[in-house]
Design an enzyme around this catalytic site. Structure first.
Site, mmCIF file in Angstrom:
data_model
loop_
_atom_site.group_PDB
_atom_site.id
_atom_site.type_symbol
_atom_site.label_atom_id
_atom_site.label_comp_id
_atom_site.label_asym_id
_atom_site.label_seq_id
_atom_site.Cartn_x
_atom_site.Cartn_y
_atom_site.Cartn_z
ATOM 1 N N ASN A 100 148.000 71.302 37.210
ATOM 2 C CA ASN A 100 148.551 70.106 36.567
ATOM 3 C C ASN A 100 148.071 68.911 37.392
ATOM 4 O OD1 ASN A 100 150.128 68.012 35.658
ATOM 5 N ND2 ASN A 100 152.073 69.116 35.817
ATOM 6 N N HIS B 60 155.070 64.852 26.996
ATOM 7 C CA HIS B 60 156.017 65.705 27.749
ATOM 8 C C HIS B 60 156.374 66.990 26.987
ATOM 9 C CE1 HIS B 60 157.285 61.787 29.881
ATOM 10 N NE2 HIS B 60 156.574 62.525 30.733
ATOM 11 N N LEU C 179 163.373 62.570 32.335
ATOM 12 C CA LEU C 179 163.349 61.334 33.123
ATOM 13 C C LEU C 179 162.695 61.605 34.480
ATOM 14 C CD1 LEU C 179 167.090 60.320 32.417
ATOM 15 C CD2 LEU C 179 165.050 59.782 31.053
ATOM 16 N N GLY C 180 161.401 61.343 34.558
ATOM 17 C CA GLY C 180 160.683 61.486 35.829
ATOM 18 C C GLY C 180 159.964 60.176 36.097
ATOM 19 N N ASN C 181 158.804 60.236 36.756
ATOM 20 C CA ASN C 181 157.997 59.014 36.875
ATOM 21 C C ASN C 181 157.582 58.533 35.502
ATOM 22 O OD1 ASN C 181 157.842 58.324 39.619
ATOM 23 N ND2 ASN C 181 156.579 60.149 39.969
ATOM 24 N N ARG D 271 155.403 52.080 34.191
ATOM 25 C CA ARG D 271 155.025 51.722 32.815
ATOM 26 C C ARG D 271 156.167 50.991 32.123
ATOM 27 N NH1 ARG D 271 153.392 57.577 31.039
ATOM 28 N NH2 ARG D 271 153.591 58.165 33.221
ATOM 29 N N ASP E 162 160.333 54.180 42.522
ATOM 30 C CA ASP E 162 161.044 55.420 42.810
ATOM 31 C C ASP E 162 162.559 55.207 42.680
ATOM 32 O OD1 ASP E 162 160.283 58.115 44.679
ATOM 33 O OD2 ASP E 162 162.372 57.418 44.708
ATOM 34 N N MET E 163 163.186 55.980 41.805
ATOM 35 C CA MET E 163 164.618 55.794 41.535
ATOM 36 C C MET E 163 165.463 55.957 42.797
ATOM 37 S SD MET E 163 166.873 54.956 39.355
ATOM 38 C CE MET E 163 166.339 55.083 37.654
ATOM 39 N N ARG E 164 165.079 56.922 43.651
ATOM 40 C CA ARG E 164 165.860 57.114 44.889
ATOM 41 C C ARG E 164 165.874 55.844 45.723
ATOM 42 N NH1 ARG E 164 163.316 62.684 46.614
ATOM 43 N NH2 ARG E 164 161.696 61.557 45.538
ATOM 44 N N GLY F 297 162.754 64.551 37.394
ATOM 45 C CA GLY F 297 163.282 64.226 38.732
ATOM 46 C C GLY F 297 164.545 63.374 38.708
ATOM 47 N N ASN G 208 168.502 64.922 39.121
ATOM 48 C CA ASN G 208 169.077 64.585 40.428
ATOM 49 C C ASN G 208 169.960 63.349 40.483
ATOM 50 O OD1 ASN G 208 167.691 66.644 42.139
ATOM 51 N ND2 ASN G 208 165.884 65.653 41.276
ATOM 52 N N GLU H 263 157.360 73.268 33.708
ATOM 53 C CA GLU H 263 156.153 73.163 32.888
ATOM 54 C C GLU H 263 155.140 74.244 33.253
ATOM 55 O OE1 GLU H 263 156.343 69.217 34.318
ATOM 56 O OE2 GLU H 263 155.957 68.321 32.365
HETATM 57 P P1 ADP Z 1 156.761 63.229 37.815
HETATM 58 O O1 ADP Z 1 156.874 62.584 36.468
HETATM 59 O O2 ADP Z 1 155.755 62.581 38.712
HETATM 60 O O3 ADP Z 1 156.691 64.744 37.775
HETATM 61 P P2 ADP Z 1 159.434 63.687 38.829
HETATM 62 O O4 ADP Z 1 159.927 64.459 37.651
HETATM 63 O O5 ADP Z 1 159.254 64.407 40.117
HETATM 64 O O6 ADP Z 1 158.150 62.840 38.515
HETATM 65 O O7 ADP Z 1 160.488 62.488 39.047
HETATM 66 C C1 ADP Z 1 160.303 61.522 40.016
HETATM 67 C C2 ADP Z 1 161.502 60.584 39.973
HETATM 68 O O8 ADP Z 1 162.700 61.327 40.253
HETATM 69 C C3 ADP Z 1 161.406 59.467 41.020
HETATM 70 O O9 ADP Z 1 161.819 58.236 40.455
HETATM 71 C C4 ADP Z 1 162.432 59.918 42.044
HETATM 72 O O10 ADP Z 1 163.000 58.859 42.762
HETATM 73 C C5 ADP Z 1 163.467 60.573 41.152
HETATM 74 N N1 ADP Z 1 164.380 61.400 41.955
HETATM 75 C C6 ADP Z 1 164.096 62.520 42.621
HETATM 76 N N2 ADP Z 1 165.188 62.945 43.318
HETATM 77 C C7 ADP Z 1 166.176 62.034 43.083
HETATM 78 C C8 ADP Z 1 167.525 61.886 43.506
HETATM 79 N N3 ADP Z 1 168.096 62.761 44.318
HETATM 80 N N4 ADP Z 1 168.225 60.823 43.036
HETATM 81 C C9 ADP Z 1 167.672 59.928 42.204
HETATM 82 N N5 ADP Z 1 166.385 60.003 41.774
HETATM 83 C C10 ADP Z 1 165.650 61.043 42.200
#
Ligand code: ADP
Length: 408
Positions: A9, A177, A205-207, A237, A279-281, A324, A328, A375
């Site tokens: 991937n 997705h 909900l990821g990047n 985006r 980055d959400m974190r 992500g 989380n 995936e």
């Molecule tokens: P990708 O689309 O690159 O595969 P991921 O599914 O890994 O991305 O998601 C990445 C997102 O998930 C980032 O915004 C990251 O901050 C967020 N994330 C990961 N762990 C946490 C957490 N514990 N709390 C909040 N957001 C999180």
């Protein structure tokens, strides 16, 4: 060690991989990992099933070098593994690919013609395919598409209200997705079979972020459209914006196509709104008001899309958070569901905080789940079905020695 499937991937700054053994036609995860931070501060992370995790700085400045490091790790760690097929995540399959496809010479050129539709992803997917074709000559390579899951939509879900011939030329909504949604549909059917057949909304909900409405485990609508820009705001985006704004930027601010592409794909979303991070974190940890604005906007649009998809489905039996952020972020899930009782969605706050699989309250009419998307397992399954792989069959043979050669 027997027959194995490798999944690749390749994204803009990372190459994820997984190695599965194939026993009696079923896949079993042996190891996974990723080379990420490419172009910035590269890291190499690996995980062996039932064994150790490791993480190191990575000596690779581009995708080709990352791919070589991955191959080398696989052959040294699993010297006896025989790779009988390689599965690739491919973001865009256009109009022609509604199912996984064995990659042949003309397939590569067909996929290359779709680069303008997914400029951030498709070139990296193709680089992964080319590297694997070189590393595993003669081994079947299978393209597994993110768009394929959505190809059964009704006209109204795929069309834009442009003149009809635009639709006929493929200038329409595709949705992305799909591998993640297939993973969730599959998990739902074993966790909660009756709801899985019903009206399910999945928020990936990821990047990248999108949401999908499903019935009978099949996609009926998606928030993403022609490109991976539409719908929810994402890490970098923009998500939904008025096309009139784009016209304005061209006409009155003299922006070029390249500048607009950078703006909409790389400088917008959570990163652009917050000025802090994509980055959400990092946003959750920040005290900057703009970081809070960015989270609020993300949640606001998510709630709007859940409402719109529920209207499409005439209701909702289950909502699933994945990706992500979905898997989380206690805060995003809680904010997305605040005051959603009218839709039959009531959160169990304690279960949400504990990160349980089911986070809806007993009085919630619809169930709310948090499920980890997989995936890679979907790719492995699609490879098994498409290449017709059974234990002991390999076409052509590919042994540990060949793997060692491939990694050089
Ligand atoms: P990708 O689309 O690159 O595969 P991921 O599914 O890994 O991305 O998601 C990445 C997102 O998930 C980032 O915004 C990251 O901050 C967020 N994330 C990961 N762990 C946490 C957490 N514990 N709390 C909040 N957001 C999180």
């Amino acid at each position: 060690m027997g027959d194995h499937i490798l999944t690749i991937n390749a994204g803009s700054s990372s190459v994820k991989f997984a190695l599965f053994s194939v026993e009696e036609g079923a896949e079993l995860l042996v190891a996974s990992g990723q080379a990420d931070g490419l172009g910035a501060a590269p890291r190499f992370r690996t995980r062996i099933a039932g064994g150790e995790d490791s993480e190191d700085a990575l000596n690779a400045s581009n995708h080709d070098e990352a791919f070589r490091v991955i191959m080398n790790w696989i052959v040294t760690t699993f010297a006896d593994a025989i790779v009988v097929a390689v599965g690739h995540r491919v973001v865009h399959g256009g109009l022609n690919f509604a199912a996984p496809a064995i990659i042949e010479e003309e397939t590569v050129s067909q996929l290359r013609s779709l680069v303008p539709l997914a400029p951030l992803h498709q070139p990296h997917n193709l680089a992964g395919i080319e590297a694997a074709l070189l590393a595993f000559p003669g081994v079947p390579q299978i393209a597994c598409f993110d768009t394929a899951f959505h190809r059964g939509h009704a006209f109204v879900d795929d069309a834009y209200a442009l003149p009809r011939d635009y639709f006929d030329r493929g200038l329409r909504r595709f949705g992305f997705h799909g591998l993640s949604y297939e993973s969730i549909a599959c998990q739902m059917s074993s966790i909660d079979q009756s709801r899985a057949k019903g009206r399910v909304i999945v928020a990936h909900l990821g990047n990248g972020a999108s949401a999908c409405a499903m019935k009978y485990g099949r996609s009926v609508a998606s928030t993403m459209g022609f490109s991976a820009l539409e719908g929810l705001p994402m890490g970098t985006r923009c998500g939904q914006i008025d096309p009139g704004l784009v016209l304005y930027l061209i006409e009155h601010e003299g922006m070029s196509v390249a500048e607009l592409t950078r703006l909409l794909y790389e400088q917008s979303g959570l990163k652009g709104l917050s000025g802090v991070s994509s980055d959400m974190r990092a946003l959750e940890a920040s005290r900057a008001p703009q970081a809070q604005n960015a989270i609020d906007y993300f949640v606001h649009r998510l709630r709007m899309e859940i409402g719109a998809l529920a209207a499409t489905l005439s209701g909702i039996d289950a909502l699933v958070f994945t990706g992500g952020i979905g898997e989380n972020s206690v805060r995003v899930r809680a904010a997305a569901l605040a005051g959603m009782d009218w839709l039959g969605l009531t959160l169990n706050h304690a279960a949400n905080i504990r990160g349980e699989m089911m986070i809806s309250d007993a009085k919630s009419a619809a169930a709310v789940y948090v499920l980890r998307t997989d995936e890679e397992a979907v790719i492995a399954r699609q490879v098994i079905e498409t290449a017709g792989i059974r234990q002991g069959s390999r076409n052509p043979p590919f042994d540990g020695e060949d793997l060692t050669r491939a990694a050089r």
